[in-house]
Design an enzyme around this catalytic site. Structure first.
Site, PDB file in Angstrom:
ATOM      1  N   LYS A 116       0.786  -1.342   0.038  1.00 52.82           N
ATOM      2  CA  LYS A 116      -0.120   0.052  -0.050  1.00 52.82           C
ATOM      3  C   LYS A 116       0.774   1.276  -0.136  1.00 52.82           C
ATOM      4  O   LYS A 116       0.392   2.222  -0.523  1.00 52.82           O
ATOM      5  CB  LYS A 116      -1.067  -0.142   1.239  1.00 52.82           C
ATOM      6  N   GLU A 199      -2.700   7.035   7.760  1.00 54.96           N
ATOM      7  CA  GLU A 199      -3.673   8.071   6.956  1.00 54.96           C
ATOM      8  C   GLU A 199      -4.842   8.816   7.729  1.00 54.96           C
ATOM      9  O   GLU A 199      -5.361   8.040   8.729  1.00 54.96           O
ATOM     10  CB  GLU A 199      -3.961   7.173   5.642  1.00 54.96           C
ATOM     11  N   HIS A 234     -15.141  -3.703   8.507  1.00 57.89           N
ATOM     12  CA  HIS A 234     -14.386  -3.318   7.168  1.00 57.89           C
ATOM     13  C   HIS A 234     -14.681  -4.474   6.408  1.00 57.89           C
ATOM     14  O   HIS A 234     -13.869  -4.424   5.104  1.00 57.89           O
ATOM     15  CB  HIS A 234     -12.855  -3.240   7.473  1.00 57.89           C
ATOM     16  N   ARG A 291      -7.164  -8.549  -9.048  1.00 61.24           N
ATOM     17  CA  ARG A 291      -7.661  -9.677  -9.191  1.00 61.24           C
ATOM     18  C   ARG A 291      -9.290  -9.455  -9.486  1.00 61.24           C
ATOM     19  O   ARG A 291      -9.551  -8.397  -9.537  1.00 61.24           O
ATOM     20  CB  ARG A 291      -7.357 -10.765  -7.896  1.00 61.24           C
TER      21      ARG A 291
HETATM   22  P1  ADP Z   1      -8.137  -4.150   3.424  1.00 65.46           P
HETATM   23  O1  ADP Z   1      -7.204  -3.835   2.267  1.00 65.46           O
HETATM   24  O2  ADP Z   1      -7.661  -4.490   4.602  1.00 65.46           O
HETATM   25  O3  ADP Z   1      -9.577  -4.266   2.806  1.00 65.46           O
HETATM   26  P2  ADP Z   1      -8.898  -1.138   2.822  1.00 65.46           P
HETATM   27  O4  ADP Z   1      -7.772  -0.088   2.680  1.00 65.46           O
HETATM   28  O5  ADP Z   1      -9.344  -1.610   1.404  1.00 65.46           O
HETATM   29  O6  ADP Z   1      -8.330  -2.606   3.715  1.00 65.46           O
HETATM   30  O7  ADP Z   1     -10.130  -0.419   3.670  1.00 65.46           O
HETATM   31  C1  ADP Z   1     -11.328  -1.320   4.182  1.00 65.46           C
HETATM   32  C2  ADP Z   1     -12.271  -0.595   4.721  1.00 65.46           C
HETATM   33  O8  ADP Z   1     -11.714  -0.018   5.762  1.00 65.46           O
HETATM   34  C3  ADP Z   1     -12.746   0.443   3.515  1.00 65.46           C
HETATM   35  O9  ADP Z   1     -13.624   0.009   3.026  1.00 65.46           O
HETATM   36  C4  ADP Z   1     -13.362   1.402   4.571  1.00 65.46           C
HETATM   37  O10 ADP Z   1     -14.622   1.157   5.464  1.00 65.46           O
HETATM   38  C5  ADP Z   1     -12.513   1.495   5.912  1.00 65.46           C
HETATM   39  N1  ADP Z   1     -11.163   2.594   5.746  1.00 65.46           N
HETATM   40  C6  ADP Z   1      -9.964   2.370   5.171  1.00 65.46           C
HETATM   41  N2  ADP Z   1      -9.432   3.323   5.342  1.00 65.46           N
HETATM   42  C7  ADP Z   1     -10.081   4.476   5.654  1.00 65.46           C
HETATM   43  C8  ADP Z   1      -9.761   5.828   5.728  1.00 65.46           C
HETATM   44  N3  ADP Z   1      -8.802   6.397   5.672  1.00 65.46           N
HETATM   45  N4  ADP Z   1     -10.897   6.611   6.271  1.00 65.46           N
HETATM   46  C9  ADP Z   1     -12.140   5.714   6.667  1.00 65.46           C
HETATM   47  N5  ADP Z   1     -12.448   4.559   6.542  1.00 65.46           N
HETATM   48  C10 ADP Z   1     -11.275   3.855   5.852  1.00 65.46           C
END
Ligand code: ADP
Length: 501
Positions: A116, A199, A234, A291
């Site tokens: 990431k 972040e 999440h 994917r």
């Molecule tokens: P993973 O790769 O573990 O699935 P992601 O980065 O795709 O993690 O995030 C999964 C979920 O977490 C997102 O869909 C959102 O609901 C929440 N999330 C992630 N980053 C943020 C952020 N910066 N602010 C608010 N919610 C977030």
């Protein structure tokens, strides 16, 4: 030309990939573990190869065994599905070395997007808005400094993260050190890499993602968005397209950023660019999944494209046969994930033998599953049993159709989340399209305790219609409605809510 595909996966996605292979006249090869001897994907495939003990580390994640099965079967390509080896750059590279086509992007693209921190840097360079945040954080002291600089709330995230692991929301500066420690140890455990970054936490967030397709000749298109904000811990539960909050202007902007993100890593294959979007439709790149996604069928339904076929065509070196300006979103599609779990026991997995299953059928209903009567859901893998996908001309009709389909979906032998999903479809915030990733937490009472809410129905006409309906139903289905000779009005309650829309 690809003639024989080994599907390095199990469950519904293995069956789904094999269906497209069959339509294309391609022979499909299954691999299976000890626990999967009687699995649907083994029965569906043209050939099947045993690859070892039940734990995935000794079977579905064992590169040597998969490659060996591919060679033995004479497969010229491997489709990794989702999960397992699908985003493993080393595996994609190994396939190339062995002269087997990997149906997915290049190892370099997987590697760049899999980390990431790297992908955030690449996206920033490509001019794509990313969530304000840091590079890799090496010390707790630096974490505190950066959290102060960005301003709480912040998210501490694992660079190798996935499936919501290694992620911590920090509302208060004083909690940053603890969050860094626990995110690190979870990431080390899950991914063998404890790099983390911080972040900004986007308030009232929507998770909106764009499907992309790129060929090996530099053509890249997007196939519009999917709204994936109905999540628990999440993890997505329900997805829909189009997003109820999207505007045409923002869709076009985000779509071109998604294409630019894919172009930045010379992407060839099907992929998904995920964004986090705030209340005012400000959007930020979150990550790219290199994917097929679990929720890909809603895109297939609304744009009329078989994404697995496209993946195979691209892997064959063919040029994309779809132009961006030909695509349109037709109607509305919703998917929900059916799990063998018990929502009333904190969603605890409920593996076991399927005693009875009646799958939903009818106009606009697609059911991608893999369980059958007498099948025992193994303990070893994800408890998702199937995906129920509906399509209709409008969002309102799609919700009504999904409700109808969920209502006719009967499974006994294991606990499921079907009732919970029905409640989501009845929940005013969902029905009105006014929801974000806090939806489940905000409405948990409504979703888990229907009895408390059904009495709130105020519309007299609806109640009158219900009484009329329930009386008829009661006469007709007395056996179903009565337990020990007494009326079971809790079941009727299901019908009250069903009648409301
Ligand atoms: P993973 O790769 O573990 O699935 P992601 O980065 O795709 O993690 O995030 C999964 C979920 O977490 C997102 O869909 C959102 O609901 C929440 N999330 C992630 N980053 C943020 C952020 N910066 N602010 C608010 N919610 C977030």
């Amino acid at each position: 030309m690809i003639k024989k595909v080994l599907v390095a996966n199990r469950g519904e996605i293995a069956v789904r990939v094999m269906r497209s292979c069959r339509e294309m006249g391609i022979i499909s090869v299954a691999v299976y573990s000890e626990a999967d001897r009687r699995a649907m994907h083994v029965r569906y495939a043209d050939e099947a190869y045993f690859i070892g003990p039940s734990p995935s580390s000794e079977s579905y994640l064992n590169t040597d065994k998969i490659i060996h099965a591919a060679k033995k079967s004479g497969a010229d390509a491997i489709h990794p599905g989702y999960g397992f080896l699908s985003e493993n750059a080393a595996f994609a590279g190994r396939c190339l070395e062995e002269g087997i086509v990997f149906i997915g992007p290049s190892p370099e693209a997987i590697r760049s997007m899999g980390d990431k921190i790297t992908s955030r840097r690449l996206m920033t360079e490509a001019g794509i808005p990313v969530v304000p945040g840091t590079e890799k954080i090496n010390s707790e002291k630096l974490a505190l400094e950066k959290a102060r600089e960005i301003g709480c709330p912040v998210m501490v995230k694992a660079s190798a993260g996935g499936g919501g692991k290694g992620m911590r929301l920090v509302k208060n500066e004083k909690d940053i050190v603890g969050a860094v420690r626990s995110a690190r140890s979870e990431a080390r455990e899950a991914f063998g890499d404890d790099s983390i970054y911080i972040e900004k936490y986007i308030e009232s967030p929507h998770h909106i993602e764009f499907q992309v397709l790129g060929d090996q000749h530099g053509n890249i298109i997007h196939l519009f968005e999917r709204e994936c904000s109905v999540q628990r811990r999440h993890q997505k539960i329900v997805e829909e397209t189009p997003s109820p909050v999207m505007t045409q202007k923002v869709r076009e902007e985000m779509g071109s950023f998604a294409v630019a993100a894919a172009r930045a890593v010379n992407y060839a294959g099907a992929g998904t660019v995920e964004f986090i979007v705030d209340d005012h439709l400000n959007y930020y790149f979150l990550e790219m999944n290199t994917r097929l996604q679990v929720e890909h069928p809603i895109t297939e339904r609304v744009v009329g494209v078989d994404l697995v076929k496209q993946q195979i065509r691209i892997a064959n070196g063919e040029t994309l046969d779809i132009r961006q300006d030909e695509l349109l979103q037709f109607g509305h599609a919703i998917e929900c994930r059916i799990y063998a779990e018990d929502p009333e026991q904190n969603f605890m997995p409920s593996p076991g033998v399927i005693r009875h299953i009646t799958e939903p059928l009818g106009l606009g209903v697609r059911h991608d599953g893999y369980v059958y009567e007498g099948y025992e859901i193994p303990l070893f893998y994800d408890p998702m049993m199937s995906k129920l996908i509906v399509w209709a001309g409008t969002r309102k009709e799609a919700i009504a159709r999904l409700r109808r389909a969920l209502y006719s979906y009967k499974i006994t032998g294991v606990k499921t989340n079907i009732r919970f999903l029905e409640r989501i479809m009845e929940c005013p915030d969902f029905v009105n399209g006014q929801y974000n990733t806090h939806f489940v937490d905000k409405n948990i009472d409504f979703l888990l305790f229907p009895e408390k809410h059904d009495e709130k129905i105020e519309d007299v006409a609806i109640i009158a219609a219900f009484i009329d309906y329930a009386t008829k139903i009661k006469k007709r289905e007395d056996k179903i409605f009565s337990k020990n000779g007494k009326s079971n009005w809790k079941d009727c309650g299901r019908r009250i809510s069903f009648m409301r829309y």
